[in-house]
Design an enzyme around this catalytic site. Sequence first.
Site, short mmCIF file in Angstrom:
data_model
loop_
_atom_site.label_atom_id
_atom_site.label_comp_id
_atom_site.label_asym_id
_atom_site.label_seq_id
_atom_site.Cartn_x
_atom_site.Cartn_y
_atom_site.Cartn_z
N ARG A 181 0.75 -1.23 0.02
CA ARG A 181 0.04 0.05 0.01
C ARG A 181 0.69 1.20 -0.20
NH1 ARG A 181 -3.56 -2.81 4.60
NH2 ARG A 181 -5.06 -3.81 3.37
N PHE A 186 -12.87 -5.62 -3.83
CA PHE A 186 -12.65 -6.51 -2.51
C PHE A 186 -12.03 -5.67 -1.41
CE2 PHE A 186 -11.97 -9.35 -6.11
CZ PHE A 186 -13.00 -10.37 -6.06
N ASP A 195 -17.14 -3.80 -2.51
CA ASP A 195 -17.10 -4.86 -1.36
C ASP A 195 -18.61 -5.53 -1.43
OD1 ASP A 195 -14.92 -6.07 0.47
OD2 ASP A 195 -16.96 -6.34 1.55
N ALA A 238 -18.21 -8.66 -6.54
CA ALA A 238 -17.20 -7.92 -7.44
C ALA A 238 -17.09 -8.17 -8.81
CB ALA A 238 -15.96 -8.24 -6.80
N ASP A 269 -7.60 -7.32 -4.88
CA ASP A 269 -6.84 -7.79 -3.59
C ASP A 269 -7.96 -8.74 -2.99
OD1 ASP A 269 -5.58 -8.53 -1.29
OD2 ASP A 269 -5.88 -6.74 -0.32
N CYS A 303 -3.44 -13.78 -1.70
CA CYS A 303 -3.09 -14.10 -0.28
C CYS A 303 -3.24 -15.90 -0.33
CB CYS A 303 -4.14 -13.78 0.55
SG CYS A 303 -5.82 -13.95 0.50
#
Length: 398
Positions: free
Chosen positions: A212, A228, A250, A279, A299, A339
Amino acid sequence: MNLKPLTLKSGADRRLRAGHLWVYSNEVDTRVTPLKDFEPGEQVVVQTSSGKALGIATLNPNTLICGRIISRDLKHPLDRSLLVHRFNVAKSLREQCFDQPCYRVVFGDSDGLPGLVVDRFYDIFVVQISTAGMELMQDAIIDALNKVFQPQAIVLRNDGKMRATEGLETFVEVVQGEVPELAPLNENGVDLVAPILTGQKTGWFYDHRENRARMQTLVKGKRVLDLFSYVGGWGAQALAAGASEVVCVDASVTALEVAAENARINNGETRFRGLQGDAFDLCKALVADKERFDVVVVDPPAFIARRKDIRNGERAYARINNLAMRLLNKDGTLISASCSMHLGKDRLVDILRANSRELDRSAQIFAQGSQGSDHPIHPAIPETEYLKAYFLRVLPSI
């Protein structure tokens, strides 16, 4: 403390000797030490087939990963004293890396405390326990946190998915002090708030901090789409860095309400728009409306939670990145993250490459990122390295 032995099969000690901390149930010699003879959370001495001690582990006989090494020294079982020591070691790394007391204090295996995560929001500490061994240490964990950090408040967010696997109940409890609905934090010099009692995981995701920070250098005067978005970790920091407009997408109404508050805190309420819904569907609608953005952040949550999800998960990453590229201006920037530990860096790059070519665009990766330094990587445990982020220019075809 007189601990029972847990004997491994011949050759099963190789990975542990190399530094890994996990013992799988199929590595245990159950003829010598039957797993049914142990209680969930019990501490044991893990030993080779020849009887050589390898260390102390917490045990859960009912799970695939049945043992987790917590000490290589037999004189130091998991107790308050060891917790204080490990907390101090973890604290020294964070204080070396950050000038504000807002970070992940403990990152499980990487900090020598498997099954424990602690996030810090100034003087409010949010604790997540995910193994039977750590569950038995709950009171000692609270005592050790008070010894090392003197927190004003402590919250137990014991509602993670892994607790069910370990046979543990789920609950959220404020065990010390008073906790506001939205806890203040600071990330990359930006003041923000997080819903630590009701939000996802501990309420905030510190792991993308450094990515970020890089994003902040790219968004001044730009129109940004944050997919997201959750509570606006990316979007609010884009507003603080001078973005002309940020659209957060979101599925959660409450998350977007917090995102709007984070926008307000950073004098960006007039430049903020929240879109609630799926999304994928909203991106299709934005494409149909011929909306375009200078920067798009992708993300998503982990589309690949388990190995069996790889095929469907990769398709999901491909679909959302394809849509994101369609929404970019001609010389736009895509920040694409994952992730999912089971999605390799090379596979994400391949997905990005394939989608840029499908759209007759040229992708140029100019930066890449990983998890922040408060999520250290254990060099013997690949599973602790899970986060990846790519910064791409998406150009007309060369």
